[in-house]
Design a protein around this motif. Structure first.
Motif, PDB file in Angstrom:
ATOM      1  N   ARG A   5     -11.277  -5.650   9.118  1.00  0.00           N
ATOM      2  CA  ARG A   5     -11.497  -4.500   8.248  1.00  0.00           C
ATOM      3  C   ARG A   5     -12.093  -4.950   6.919  1.00  0.00           C
ATOM      4  NH1 ARG A   5      -6.131  -0.594   8.729  1.00  0.00           N
ATOM      5  NH2 ARG A   5      -6.305  -0.157  10.975  1.00  0.00           N
ATOM      6  N   PRO A   6     -12.979  -4.132   6.346  1.00  0.00           N
ATOM      7  CA  PRO A   6     -13.527  -4.474   5.030  1.00  0.00           C
ATOM      8  C   PRO A   6     -12.429  -4.413   3.981  1.00  0.00           C
ATOM      9  CG  PRO A   6     -14.157  -2.244   5.664  1.00  0.00           C
ATOM     10  CD  PRO A   6     -13.518  -2.868   6.868  1.00  0.00           C
ATOM     11  N   PRO A   7     -12.591  -5.127   2.880  1.00  0.00           N
ATOM     12  CA  PRO A   7     -11.580  -5.100   1.822  1.00  0.00           C
ATOM     13  C   PRO A   7     -11.328  -3.685   1.321  1.00  0.00           C
ATOM     14  CG  PRO A   7     -13.186  -6.849   1.429  1.00  0.00           C
ATOM     15  CD  PRO A   7     -13.720  -6.013   2.556  1.00  0.00           C
ATOM     16  N   THR A   8     -10.083  -3.382   1.029  1.00  0.00           N
ATOM     17  CA  THR A   8      -9.722  -2.067   0.519  1.00  0.00           C
ATOM     18  C   THR A   8     -10.334  -1.856  -0.853  1.00  0.00           C
ATOM     19  OG1 THR A   8      -7.633  -2.145   1.707  1.00  0.00           O
ATOM     20  CG2 THR A   8      -7.822  -0.541  -0.080  1.00  0.00           C
ATOM     21  N   ARG A   9     -10.959  -0.700  -1.042  1.00  0.00           N
ATOM     22  CA  ARG A   9     -11.547  -0.370  -2.328  1.00  0.00           C
ATOM     23  C   ARG A   9     -10.485   0.280  -3.219  1.00  0.00           C
ATOM     24  NH1 ARG A   9     -15.982  -2.850  -3.268  1.00  0.00           N
ATOM     25  NH2 ARG A   9     -16.823  -1.178  -4.568  1.00  0.00           N
ATOM     26  N   ILE A  10     -10.656   0.175  -4.516  1.00  0.00           N
ATOM     27  CA  ILE A  10      -9.761   0.829  -5.466  1.00  0.00           C
ATOM     28  C   ILE A  10     -10.613   1.613  -6.450  1.00  0.00           C
ATOM     29  CG2 ILE A  10      -7.967  -0.917  -5.256  1.00  0.00           C
ATOM     30  CD1 ILE A  10      -8.939  -2.106  -7.893  1.00  0.00           C
ATOM     31  N   GLY A  11     -10.028   2.653  -7.045  1.00  0.00           N
ATOM     32  CA  GLY A  11     -10.837   3.423  -7.973  1.00  0.00           C
ATOM     33  C   GLY A  11     -10.083   4.513  -8.681  1.00  0.00           C
ATOM     34  N   GLY A  38     -14.156  -7.589  -7.209  1.00  0.00           N
ATOM     35  CA  GLY A  38     -15.330  -6.747  -6.979  1.00  0.00           C
ATOM     36  C   GLY A  38     -15.074  -5.581  -6.055  1.00  0.00           C
ATOM     37  N   ARG A  39     -13.929  -4.923  -6.199  1.00  0.00           N
ATOM     38  CA  ARG A  39     -13.581  -3.811  -5.301  1.00  0.00           C
ATOM     39  C   ARG A  39     -13.475  -2.478  -6.027  1.00  0.00           C
ATOM     40  NH1 ARG A  39      -8.627  -4.143  -3.197  1.00  0.00           N
ATOM     41  NH2 ARG A  39      -7.847  -5.785  -4.552  1.00  0.00           N
ATOM     42  N   LEU A  40     -13.907  -2.395  -7.272  1.00  0.00           N
ATOM     43  CA  LEU A  40     -13.712  -1.190  -8.074  1.00  0.00           C
ATOM     44  C   LEU A  40     -14.798  -0.146  -7.831  1.00  0.00           C
ATOM     45  CD1 LEU A  40     -12.186   0.268 -10.404  1.00  0.00           C
ATOM     46  CD2 LEU A  40     -13.781  -0.876 -11.977  1.00  0.00           C
ATOM     47  N   VAL A  92     -21.666  -1.434 -10.380  1.00  0.00           N
ATOM     48  CA  VAL A  92     -20.368  -0.893  -9.977  1.00  0.00           C
ATOM     49  C   VAL A  92     -20.611   0.506  -9.420  1.00  0.00           C
ATOM     50  CG1 VAL A  92     -18.103  -0.132 -10.781  1.00  0.00           C
ATOM     51  CG2 VAL A  92     -19.134  -2.203 -11.734  1.00  0.00           C
ATOM     52  N   PRO A  93     -20.098   0.847  -8.231  1.00  0.00           N
ATOM     53  CA  PRO A  93     -20.295   2.193  -7.699  1.00  0.00           C
ATOM     54  C   PRO A  93     -19.650   3.253  -8.601  1.00  0.00           C
ATOM     55  CG  PRO A  93     -19.568   0.693  -5.974  1.00  0.00           C
ATOM     56  CD  PRO A  93     -19.399  -0.040  -7.268  1.00  0.00           C
TER      57      PRO A  93
END
Length: 276
Positions: A5-11, A38-40, A92-93
């Motif tokens: 699974r891809p890394p869990t994103r946070i936001g 780099g998951r933000l 950053v998205p």
């Protein structure tokens, strides 16, 4: 070998840039992006409460002009090294958490994602993309869905409805503070529809089985460039057993069902403005 699974994103959904200094917000977000590897992803919004703006000596009446300017400034600070250290991701998205036409066009002009799933608002979003000189193929949408999953929705509904009434009353009462408008009447559990609206749009909250949720979500998102979905874990302190089961069903059952629903129905083209 099991799939990785891809890394869990946070936001955030959402932070109000009008109540922050752009440099402070840019630096804080960069630190979070660094710490998280780099998951933000950041969802921005304009806010809806006058007292919050009064606390920060901000002008509520010009909040949409301010939010567009402040989002652009945060991004400029990252791109030009105005704060250090910068974020890992480049870019950053960013997402615009706007529910009306004006906000949807702002998100488009800025070239960021639209944090609202709506075919109607998507048209305004694309108009903004063209206005801002952005490639419409970069369009992306997401949203917090008004959906709770349960094995037995009919049994779950009367247990959730009082919590939904409390949540909605809190938002409704807060929205008129400082405006001079009268307080809206309090809602009760009996005021909420238990079935989808006739036009197919979301009700205030729908409690569904994973199978029914997959169908509804496909109906509402088909033809839109949806990147991910956001779900409630709990509605205003609803019973713990329903919270746990909702999380289990969303994370363990729903993804495969959504994939099956998309494959079975096939894609339909999105409705776009005449100029698009």
């Amino acid at each position: 070998m099991p799939a990785v699974r891809p890394p869990t994103r946070i936001g955030t959904a959402v932070v109000l840039p009008n109540l922050h200094k752009p440099a402070q917000l840019a630096e804080d977000a960069a630190v979070v992006d660094l710490i998280s590897g780099g998951r933000l992803e950041i969802g921005f919004g304009a806010g809806y409460r006058v007292p919050e703006y009064d606390l920060f000596d901000a002008d509520f009446s010009s909040r949409f002009k301010q939010v567009e300017r402040n989002i652009a400034e945060v991004r400029r600070l990252w791109e030009e090294g105005g704060v250090t250290p910068g974020p890992i991701q480049s870019p950053v998205p960013l997402w615009g958490g706007f529910y009306g036409p004006r906000g949807a066009r702002i998100a488009g002009r800025l070239g960021i994602g639209l944090l609202h799933i709506s075919h109607e608002m998507y048209g305004h979003y694309r108009e903004g993309l063209f206005e801002g000189g952005h490639d419409p193929e970069l369009a992306r949408v997401s949203d917090l869905l008004p959906v709770i999953l349960a094995d037995d929705p009919e049994a779950a509904w009367p247990r959730v409805a009082p919590h939904l009434a409390h949540q909605m009353n809190t938002y409704r009462q807060a929205s008129v503070e400082g405006t001079g408008r009268p307080r809206p009447p309090l809602l009760s559990p009996g005021d909420f529809p238990e079935t989808p609206k006739a036009d197919g749009s979301w009700s205030t909250l729908e409690i569904l089985t994973p199978e029914d949720a997959a169908v509804r979500i496909h109906e509402r998102t088909n033809g839109l460039p949806v990147k991910h979905l956001i779900f409630w874990a709990s509605i205003a302190g609803m019973p713990d057993d329903l919270v746990v089961r909702n999380i289990e069903l969303v994370s363990e059952r729903l993804p495969a069902l959504l994939a099956e629903s998309r494959a079975a129905a096939g894609p339909r083209p999105a409705k776009v403005p005449a100029g698009g």
